[in-house]
Design a protein around this motif. Structure first.
Motif, short mmCIF file in Angstrom:
data_model
loop_
_atom_site.label_atom_id
_atom_site.label_comp_id
_atom_site.label_asym_id
_atom_site.label_seq_id
_atom_site.Cartn_x
_atom_site.Cartn_y
_atom_site.Cartn_z
N PHE A 33 0.84 -1.20 0.00
CA PHE A 33 0.00 0.00 0.00
C PHE A 33 0.87 1.25 0.00
O PHE A 33 0.57 2.22 -0.68
N ALA A 34 1.93 1.21 0.75
CA ALA A 34 2.76 2.39 0.91
C ALA A 34 3.42 2.77 -0.41
O ALA A 34 3.51 3.93 -0.77
N LEU A 41 -3.47 4.05 9.38
CA LEU A 41 -2.44 5.09 9.32
C LEU A 41 -1.94 5.35 7.91
O LEU A 41 -1.46 6.44 7.60
N ILE A 42 -2.01 4.34 7.04
CA ILE A 42 -1.36 4.52 5.75
C ILE A 42 -2.33 4.65 4.58
O ILE A 42 -1.91 5.01 3.49
N ILE A 43 -3.60 4.42 4.84
CA ILE A 43 -4.56 4.47 3.74
C ILE A 43 -4.72 5.92 3.26
O ILE A 43 -4.42 6.87 3.99
N HIS A 44 -5.19 6.08 2.02
CA HIS A 44 -5.46 7.41 1.51
C HIS A 44 -6.76 7.94 2.08
O HIS A 44 -7.78 7.26 2.03
N VAL A 45 -6.70 9.14 2.61
CA VAL A 45 -7.92 9.73 3.16
C VAL A 45 -8.28 10.94 2.31
O VAL A 45 -7.41 11.55 1.69
N PRO A 46 -9.57 11.28 2.27
CA PRO A 46 -9.96 12.48 1.52
C PRO A 46 -9.33 13.73 2.12
O PRO A 46 -9.22 13.85 3.34
N ALA A 47 -8.92 14.65 1.27
CA ALA A 47 -8.28 15.88 1.74
C ALA A 47 -9.34 16.89 2.15
O ALA A 47 -10.22 17.21 1.35
N MET A 103 -12.53 4.90 3.32
CA MET A 103 -12.55 5.11 4.77
C MET A 103 -13.46 4.11 5.46
O MET A 103 -13.18 3.64 6.55
N ARG A 104 -14.56 3.78 4.80
CA ARG A 104 -15.44 2.76 5.36
C ARG A 104 -14.70 1.44 5.55
O ARG A 104 -14.96 0.70 6.49
N MET A 105 -13.77 1.16 4.65
CA MET A 105 -13.03 -0.11 4.70
C MET A 105 -12.26 -0.26 6.00
O MET A 105 -11.96 -1.37 6.43
N VAL A 106 -11.92 0.85 6.62
CA VAL A 106 -11.21 0.78 7.89
C VAL A 106 -12.16 1.07 9.05
O VAL A 106 -12.04 0.47 10.12
#
Lengths: 110, 227
Positions: free
Chosen positions: A22-23, B22-28, B188-191
């Motif tokens: 992922f990173a 911590l590493i997933i992409h989150v909406p800005a 985000m739901r995935m986490v």
């Protein structure tokens, strides 16, 4: 020591490894950093202050990820979490052992 | 050890939450920036609290139906763990609010949702004061069970109903649907949902430990239980 705990450790390790994939993806996608706005954000402690013009889209912590430092945080959290979990397992097993000891002694109603 | 599949699930989901979270992409988003990740860590505290209190409520009702003292023990201990999650929710919320909404203390009285949650947690603190003040086991169990039902309904009214009637900084209040404002998109739901399950299972795990200790206590002191 039951064998099941090793499976558990293995699972945790596998998840940890997959996160590297992922990173890589994350660093590949986010390479467009606007340095000036980034510095502006670094200066002000109060993010709500309007000393500088706001860019069109919020600047996210790209730098931290691209230099790989996020892994230090992830590592620390994983260590703490696994320590706590191992502690939980130990307490669980201790209680199980005491339960076993007392099972034969007084077991009229339970 | 029997019935350990859900404990393994709990561990796996916890690790998943804390690593991927911590590493997933989150909406800005403005104001929030990277702290939007706190949705994975702060919000599930409250969800776990509500779920554990539901367990407590369920067993309080069961106690009133069949007077098995085991239900009283389960109700008390799960409420106990729920209170810990509530306090953690407050601590994390304070830190988060300090950096996004600005002030650490004053919005306890400005934000309806926080005030409501505070009152709710206090009501449950009173639940334990009530339990501590009654010596007789059966009487304690009965009074506590009735109070628990009352407390749960009151907490839900304070946390979920009243904030919707007024304004609140929390998303999903003042008439808005809950998750639309988060932009809780599918990544985000995935986490977020696994995080809720993980926290809840962790709470259940701790409460089963407490329950087992209580049962051992009864056994060691040769107190016969009507289980």
């Amino acid at each position: 020591m039951t064998r099941k705990y090793w499976i558990l450790h293995l699972l945790g390790f596998c998840i940890f490894c997959t996160t590297f994939v992922f990173a890589e993806e994350a660093t590949a996608v986010k390479q467009t950093t606007n340095d000036q706005t980034y510095l502006a954000y670094q200066d002000g402690n109060n993010l709500l202050s309007t000393d500088y013009a706001q860019p069109d889209s919020p600047e996210m912590a790209v730098d931290m990820r691209s230099s790989g430092m996020i892994w230090v945080v992830v590592g620390v959290i994983v260590i703490i979490l696994s320590g706590l979990i191992l502690y939980m397992i130990t307490v669980d097993r201790k209680i199980a052992r005491i339960e076993k000891e007392w099972k034969g002694k007084i077991d009229r109603k339970l | 050890m029997h019935k350990m599949w859900w404990k393994i699930l709990c561990v796996v989901l916890l690790l998943y939450t804390f690593i991927i979270g911590l590493i997933i992409h989150v909406p800005a988003r403005f104001v929030l920036y990277e702290t939007i990740r706190n949705v994975f860590f702060h919000v599930p505290c409250w969800f776990a609290m509500i779920l554990l209190l539901s367990v407590s409520l369920w067993h309080s009702v069961k106690y009133l139906r069949n007077n098995g003292i085991i239900h009283d023990i389960i109700a008390a201990q799960s409420a106990n763990v729920a209170l810990v999650f509530g306090i953690l929710g407050f601590a994390t919320g304070m830190l988060w609010g300090e950096y996004t909404w600005g002030d650490m203390i004053s919005w306890l009285f400005n934000d309806t949702k926080i005030l409501g949650a505070f009152i709710g947690v206090m009501i449950y603190a009173a639940y334990f004061v009530l339990r501590g003040s009654i010596e007789d086991e059966e009487k304690r169990a009965r009074v506590a069970a009735v109070y628990s039902i009352f407390a749960f309904i009151l907490l839900n009214a304070f946390v979920f109903v009243i904030p919707r009637l007024t304004d609140s900084l929390h998303p999903g209040n003042g008439g808005n649907p809950a998750f639309a404002m988060y932009d809780l998109d599918n990544t985000m739901r995935m986490v977020f949902y696994p995080a809720i399950i993980a926290y809840f299972l962790l709470g259940l795990w701790i409460s089963t430990l407490l329950i087992r200790i209580k049962l051992l206590h009864y056994k060691m002191h040769d107190i016969t239980l009507l289980l």
